[in-house]
Design a protein around this motif. Sequence first.
Motif, PDB file in Angstrom:
ATOM      1  N   ARG A   1       0.812  -1.224   0.000  1.00  0.00           N
ATOM      2  CA  ARG A   1       0.000   0.000   0.000  1.00  0.00           C
ATOM      3  C   ARG A   1       0.843   1.270   0.000  1.00  0.00           C
ATOM      4  N   SER A   2       2.142   1.170  -0.236  1.00  0.00           N
ATOM      5  CA  SER A   2       2.993   2.357  -0.178  1.00  0.00           C
ATOM      6  C   SER A   2       2.957   3.115  -1.503  1.00  0.00           C
ATOM      7  N   ALA A   3       3.625   4.281  -1.495  1.00  0.00           N
ATOM      8  CA  ALA A   3       3.743   5.071  -2.716  1.00  0.00           C
ATOM      9  C   ALA A   3       4.606   4.366  -3.755  1.00  0.00           C
ATOM     10  N   GLU A   4       5.301   3.316  -3.362  1.00  0.00           N
ATOM     11  CA  GLU A   4       6.165   2.563  -4.268  1.00  0.00           C
ATOM     12  C   GLU A   4       5.514   1.266  -4.745  1.00  0.00           C
ATOM     13  N   ARG A   5       4.203   1.202  -4.661  1.00  0.00           N
ATOM     14  CA  ARG A   5       3.482  -0.019  -5.042  1.00  0.00           C
ATOM     15  C   ARG A   5       3.812  -0.453  -6.477  1.00  0.00           C
ATOM     16  N   GLU A   6       3.830   0.481  -7.391  1.00  0.00           N
ATOM     17  CA  GLU A   6       4.045   0.146  -8.800  1.00  0.00           C
ATOM     18  C   GLU A   6       5.386  -0.550  -9.005  1.00  0.00           C
ATOM     19  N   VAL A   7       6.423  -0.041  -8.335  1.00  0.00           N
ATOM     20  CA  VAL A   7       7.750  -0.646  -8.451  1.00  0.00           C
ATOM     21  C   VAL A   7       7.749  -2.028  -7.804  1.00  0.00           C
ATOM     22  N   SER A   8       7.088  -2.155  -6.650  1.00  0.00           N
ATOM     23  CA  SER A   8       7.031  -3.437  -5.954  1.00  0.00           C
ATOM     24  C   SER A   8       6.338  -4.506  -6.795  1.00  0.00           C
ATOM     25  N   LEU A   9       5.319  -4.124  -7.529  1.00  0.00           N
ATOM     26  CA  LEU A   9       4.644  -5.086  -8.401  1.00  0.00           C
ATOM     27  C   LEU A   9       5.615  -5.641  -9.441  1.00  0.00           C
ATOM     28  N   MET A  10       6.477  -4.774  -9.964  1.00  0.00           N
ATOM     29  CA  MET A  10       7.472  -5.225 -10.946  1.00  0.00           C
ATOM     30  C   MET A  10       8.536  -6.098 -10.273  1.00  0.00           C
ATOM     31  N   SER A  11       9.007  -5.671  -9.097  1.00  0.00           N
ATOM     32  CA  SER A  11      10.020  -6.454  -8.382  1.00  0.00           C
ATOM     33  C   SER A  11       9.507  -7.849  -8.057  1.00  0.00           C
ATOM     34  N   GLY A  12       8.306  -7.908  -7.481  1.00  0.00           N
ATOM     35  CA  GLY A  12       7.747  -9.191  -7.066  1.00  0.00           C
ATOM     36  C   GLY A  12       7.538 -10.141  -8.226  1.00  0.00           C
ATOM     37  N   ALA A  13       7.039  -9.612  -9.334  1.00  0.00           N
ATOM     38  CA  ALA A  13       6.808 -10.455 -10.509  1.00  0.00           C
ATOM     39  C   ALA A  13       8.125 -11.059 -10.997  1.00  0.00           C
ATOM     40  N   GLY A  14       9.198 -10.233 -11.008  1.00  0.00           N
ATOM     41  CA  GLY A  14      10.492 -10.736 -11.450  1.00  0.00           C
ATOM     42  C   GLY A  14      11.056 -11.788 -10.508  1.00  0.00           C
ATOM     43  N   VAL A  15      10.945 -11.543  -9.213  1.00  0.00           N
ATOM     44  CA  VAL A  15      11.457 -12.492  -8.221  1.00  0.00           C
ATOM     45  C   VAL A  15      10.708 -13.815  -8.292  1.00  0.00           C
ATOM     46  N   CYS A  16       9.383 -13.750  -8.387  1.00  0.00           N
ATOM     47  CA  CYS A  16       8.584 -14.971  -8.422  1.00  0.00           C
ATOM     48  C   CYS A  16       8.924 -15.812  -9.654  1.00  0.00           C
ATOM     49  N   GLU A  17       9.045 -15.156 -10.792  1.00  0.00           N
ATOM     50  CA  GLU A  17       9.392 -15.882 -12.022  1.00  0.00           C
ATOM     51  C   GLU A  17      10.773 -16.526 -11.896  1.00  0.00           C
ATOM     52  N   ALA A  18      11.723 -15.785 -11.303  1.00  0.00           N
ATOM     53  CA  ALA A  18      13.078 -16.306 -11.150  1.00  0.00           C
ATOM     54  C   ALA A  18      13.108 -17.506 -10.210  1.00  0.00           C
ATOM     55  N   LEU A  19      12.380 -17.416  -9.093  1.00  0.00           N
ATOM     56  CA  LEU A  19      12.350 -18.531  -8.141  1.00  0.00           C
ATOM     57  C   LEU A  19      11.712 -19.766  -8.777  1.00  0.00           C
ATOM     58  N   ARG A  20      10.641 -19.564  -9.520  1.00  0.00           N
ATOM     59  CA  ARG A  20       9.996 -20.695 -10.186  1.00  0.00           C
ATOM     60  C   ARG A  20      10.940 -21.343 -11.197  1.00  0.00           C
ATOM     61  N   SER A  21      11.719 -20.507 -11.895  1.00  0.00           N
ATOM     62  CA  SER A  21      12.657 -21.050 -12.889  1.00  0.00           C
ATOM     63  C   SER A  21      13.728 -21.905 -12.217  1.00  0.00           C
ATOM     64  N   ALA A  22      13.949 -21.652 -10.914  1.00  0.00           N
ATOM     65  CA  ALA A  22      14.933 -22.434 -10.153  1.00  0.00           C
ATOM     66  C   ALA A  22      14.297 -23.600  -9.422  1.00  0.00           C
ATOM     67  N   GLY A  23      13.024 -23.859  -9.680  1.00  0.00           N
ATOM     68  CA  GLY A  23      12.355 -25.004  -9.084  1.00  0.00           C
ATOM     69  C   GLY A  23      11.699 -24.740  -7.743  1.00  0.00           C
ATOM     70  N   VAL A  24      11.598 -23.481  -7.336  1.00  0.00           N
ATOM     71  CA  VAL A  24      10.971 -23.134  -6.059  1.00  0.00           C
ATOM     72  C   VAL A  24       9.453 -23.043  -6.240  1.00  0.00           C
ATOM     73  N   ASP A  25       8.717 -23.557  -5.279  1.00  0.00           N
ATOM     74  CA  ASP A  25       7.252 -23.477  -5.296  1.00  0.00           C
ATOM     75  C   ASP A  25       6.842 -22.090  -4.815  1.00  0.00           C
ATOM     76  N   ALA A  26       6.986 -21.091  -5.700  1.00  0.00           N
ATOM     77  CA  ALA A  26       6.767 -19.690  -5.337  1.00  0.00           C
ATOM     78  C   ALA A  26       5.425 -19.189  -5.840  1.00  0.00           C
ATOM     79  N   HIS A  27       4.794 -18.308  -5.027  1.00  0.00           N
ATOM     80  CA  HIS A  27       3.467 -17.770  -5.356  1.00  0.00           C
ATOM     81  C   HIS A  27       3.436 -16.279  -5.005  1.00  0.00           C
TER      82      HIS A  27
END
Length: 319
Positions: free
Chosen positions: A15-41
């Motif tokens: 809910r911070s003023a940096e929400r837009e950036v966090s959405l991009m960060s989280g999407a990248g991290v989740c995709e990267a973890l999944r590519s490494a075999g992590v059960d990430a959501h």
Amino acid sequence: MSGDFGKVGVLYGGRSAEREVSLMSGAGVCEALRSAGVDAHLFDTGRRSLLELQQEGFERVFIALHGRYGEDGTVQGALELMGIPYTGSGVMASSLAMDKVMTKRVWQQAGLPTPAYAVLRADTDLDAVARTLGLPLIVKPPHEGSTLGVTRVNAAGELRAAYEQAARFDTDVLAEQFIAGRELTVAVLGSGRQARALPVIEIIAPAGNYDYEHKYFSDDTRYVCPAELPAEVAGLVMELSVRAYQAVGCEGWGRADFMLDAQNRPWLLELNTSPGMTGHSLVPMAARAQGMSYAELCVAILAEASCKVREAARHSNET
């Protein structure tokens, strides 16, 4: 590569003023973890209750939140109460680092170089501040990141408008001596004596204006990694990064930002305990310079996830 991490939540959005950036960060991290075999959501804390983490059986979380309610110790405290291991710094260090004024006080006490400053409030004599600190000044909200609400003040008459701009985000406002020179940043990984600095990055923004647009969306900003510095200067900057990180009590990962003046003296500006992880972000860039891929970086950070309150303390009232 993935380890046995169980079900992992990537906390993003918020809910911070940096929400837009966090959405991009989280999407990248989740995709990267999944590519490494992590059960990430993905788990948007701005849309969902943290209680759902327990209800849905998440075993640890990667915090990809930026700003208030994510980087400031609030989420960390809730996760401690639930006993869910999380990435990055604990409650105290997260809260301290989120407050630029308190961070500077800790650094000054530790003998670390940081620009002179003043705290501005509605009744502050702004002319006196300008006389004491000199001009130009940087005026910023102490609890925001991503250059939100930041103004460079070149004349005393501009200080009131800069204060009012920053006061949209914070009750207290930070006025800081402007250090002309080169903008540097250093990522730090690990905890305690194991903390280590990654290569120094120099940020070269158009007209020296490294604002929100140039941080996350523009391709006009140049990054040099490792920065082209004399070996002794690069070594000093990296050493100061680790000392600044340790002084605040950070864990897991973080990033220290500097200005390097004309005499090659580094000045600490701020410390980020949940840095950006977007396509333009600096920690992944520094990791790549050491041969670590984005996915490897995400897994390494996740591997250090923990609750900072020890189990003995957690169960002390049961005996």
